[in-house]
Enzyme design. Structure first.
Site, PDB file in Angstrom:
ATOM      1  N   ARG A 235       0.850  -1.179   0.000  1.00 20.98           N
ATOM      2  CA  ARG A 235       0.000   0.000   0.000  1.00 20.98           C
ATOM      3  C   ARG A 235       0.894   1.239   0.000  1.00 20.98           C
ATOM      4  NH1 ARG A 235      -3.862  -0.904   5.066  1.00 20.98           N
ATOM      5  NH2 ARG A 235      -4.556   1.205   4.484  1.00 20.98           N
ATOM      6  N   HIS A 236       0.323   2.365  -0.356  1.00 20.75           N
ATOM      7  CA  HIS A 236       1.036   3.639  -0.251  1.00 20.75           C
ATOM      8  C   HIS A 236       1.411   3.901   1.210  1.00 20.75           C
ATOM      9  CE1 HIS A 236      -2.568   5.275   1.615  1.00 20.75           C
ATOM     10  NE2 HIS A 236      -3.253   4.617   0.672  1.00 20.75           N
ATOM     11  N   ASN A 242      -5.479   8.943   5.949  1.00 18.74           N
ATOM     12  CA  ASN A 242      -5.292   7.791   6.842  1.00 18.74           C
ATOM     13  C   ASN A 242      -5.269   8.254   8.299  1.00 18.74           C
ATOM     14  OD1 ASN A 242      -3.038   6.243   4.522  1.00 18.74           O
ATOM     15  ND2 ASN A 242      -5.110   5.569   5.030  1.00 18.74           N
ATOM     16  N   ARG A 286      -1.114   9.887  -3.148  1.00 22.10           N
ATOM     17  CA  ARG A 286      -0.428   9.180  -2.072  1.00 22.10           C
ATOM     18  C   ARG A 286       0.374   7.987  -2.591  1.00 22.10           C
ATOM     19  NH1 ARG A 286      -5.910   8.644  -1.824  1.00 22.10           N
ATOM     20  NH2 ARG A 286      -6.893   6.603  -1.497  1.00 22.10           N
ATOM     21  N   GLU A 306      -7.844   3.329  -5.693  1.00 20.15           N
ATOM     22  CA  GLU A 306      -8.585   2.688  -4.611  1.00 20.15           C
ATOM     23  C   GLU A 306     -10.058   2.528  -4.967  1.00 20.15           C
ATOM     24  OE1 GLU A 306      -8.841   0.625  -2.526  1.00 20.15           O
ATOM     25  OE2 GLU A 306      -8.293   1.357  -0.541  1.00 20.15           O
ATOM     26  N   HIS A 372      -3.380   0.435  -3.018  1.00 21.35           N
ATOM     27  CA  HIS A 372      -4.238   0.773  -1.893  1.00 21.35           C
ATOM     28  C   HIS A 372      -4.757  -0.504  -1.232  1.00 21.35           C
ATOM     29  CE1 HIS A 372      -4.233   4.901  -3.521  1.00 21.35           C
ATOM     30  NE2 HIS A 372      -4.211   4.277  -4.669  1.00 21.35           N
TER      31      HIS A 372
END
Length: 419
Positions: A235-236, A242, A286, A306, A372
């Site tokens: 994932r980023h 977040n 991101r 995402e 994502h």
């Protein structure tokens, strides 16, 4: 790759509507030609797309019913008792295919050598009696290096040779292979629907292939290969959204997320070294920012964005629970099929990512995908052969790299927490 089409689909090939009939893919070929590898890849792909698919490996039936230590004499064509036992096992597996298709099954993959015209005729007749379409997939390989690699990597590690020293196992398997080679009759029956894979996909020959699923499988097989290479999923890095636990959005990385991007670049440098590497990201900031320090430059795919949360974009789950309790409850009840209002479900995401799967299979260089949570779950689910409805619940934490290295019939997994 050379693609040869022997004939086109006509309505006479399949009676009635072929889309309504169950489908049996029948593997054909000598041992150590990658039949089971191909069968499992096709099964994993079709299952991931949502078709109830199951493989029936006749070798597994033999090991379950007779044990795994039949010496090569068992496979001689003039061994009357051995031939009778092998035909019984083949018919037992076909009976299970029939039961599967009569219950919940949509697609069966019948994995056996099926190297003679007589055996293929028997299998075809049984499949026709079930009311199933039948497509044969023959794997042909004359490249001795590939064959030797298959023997070392798969056959000598099979349950047939547990506890046997490598030299004895190699000698016995070569003798077994010689029995099959003497009896082998490559597919030349023009009335059959078949796909021939020659030298691990260097050339593909198709005959009487029609309909949505068989055509889809042809395209999939055009892109698979046996070249070993790692795949890294991550994932980023942590983003501003977040930190506030908000869905979706297109926020920048946090300070912690930027630190992860630097650690990821060092990780890739160490794991990949001087080898050429391919890097993909989504089109969101991101993910792009996470990959900025990676070498070489990443390719951005909007398909890797995402899952679309629709009207819930920018909200927290607590806000959804308070403002839209029915939506919150529906998502809790069935996370896989739940579609955000104006957005996507996990089922939608699988359909969106199908072209990415083909590209993953096509790649021969090490591949890193920075995306994502939902996207990583779906890709990880495909590669590991997880059930569709398990995808929303797979563990894919932030700041962790999942490394997947291909084995004979799947992937070996390692995880690296980078902070």
């Amino acid at each position: 790759m050379v693609l040869s089409v022997r004939s086109t689909y006509t309505r006479a090939v399949f009676e009635d509507d072929p889309a309504l009939k169950p489908l049996v893919f029948v593997m054909v070929g000598l041992p150590a030609r990658g039949k089971t590898h191909i069968a499992q890849k096709v099964a994993r792909y079709l299952s991931w797309l949502g078709y109830s698919t199951r493989t029936f490996n006749v070798g597994d039936y033999r090991r379950q019913q007779l044990g795994g230590h039949q010496i090569h004499e068992f496979f001689r064509q003039d061994n009357i008792e051995g031939m009778a036992q092998r035909e019984h096992l083949a018919l037992t597996a076909l009976s299970d295919v029939e039961q599967w298709l009569q219950s919940s099954g949509r697609i069966a993959i019948y994995d056996a050598t099926n190297t003679t015209r007589q055996r293929r005729k028997l299998v075809l007749q049984r499949c026709q009696s079930m009311g199933a379409r039948t497509v044969f997939i023959e794997s042909i390989c004359e490249d001795r290096e590939v064959i030797e690699a298959n023997i070392r990597d798969t056959k000598l590690r099979s349950p047939d040779y547990v506890g046997m020293d490598q030299q004895s196992a190699m000698k016995d398997f070569r003798a077994r292979l010689a029995h099959y080679e003497r009896a082998y009759e490559p597919i030349d029956e023009s009335q059959l629907s078949y796909i021939k894979l020659i030298d691990a996909g260097r050339q593909i020959v198709i005959n009487r292939i029609g309909g949505y699923l068989p055509s889809k499988v042809v395209y999939f097989l055009m892109n698979i290969h046996t070249a070993p290479r790692p795949i890294w999923l991550t994932r980023h890095g942590e983003s501003a959204d977040n930190m506030s636990k908000r869905l979706g959005g297109d926020s920048d990385l946090s300070e912690r997320g930027r630190h992860y991007a630097q650690q990821l670049a060092e990780f890739l440098k160490q794991r990949c070294g001087p080898m050429p590497c391919v890097i993909w990201t989504s089109g969101l900031k991101r993910a792009v920012q996470t990959a900025e320090a990676l070498k070489p430059r990443a390719t951005s795919w909007r398909l890797l964005n995402e899952i679309d949360a629709g009207v819930c974009e920018g909200m927290t789950y607590e806000e959804i629970r308070r403002r839209q309790p029915d939506e919150y409850s529906a998502r809790e009840t069935d996370k896989f099929t739940y579609r955000y209002p104006g957005g996507e479900s996990y089922a939608d995401l699988i359909q969106r990512l199908e072209p990415i799967i083909t590209e993953i299979e096509r790649q021969k260089h090490p591949l890193m995908i920075v995306s994502h949570q939902a996207v990583s779950r779906v890709l990880y689910g495909y590669l590991l052969g997880k059930a569709q409805n398990a995808c929303p619940h797979l563990d894919v934490p932030l700041h962790t790299v999942i490394e997947l290295r291909p084995t004979a019939y799947g992937y070996e997994e390692l995880r690296f927490a980078l902070g």
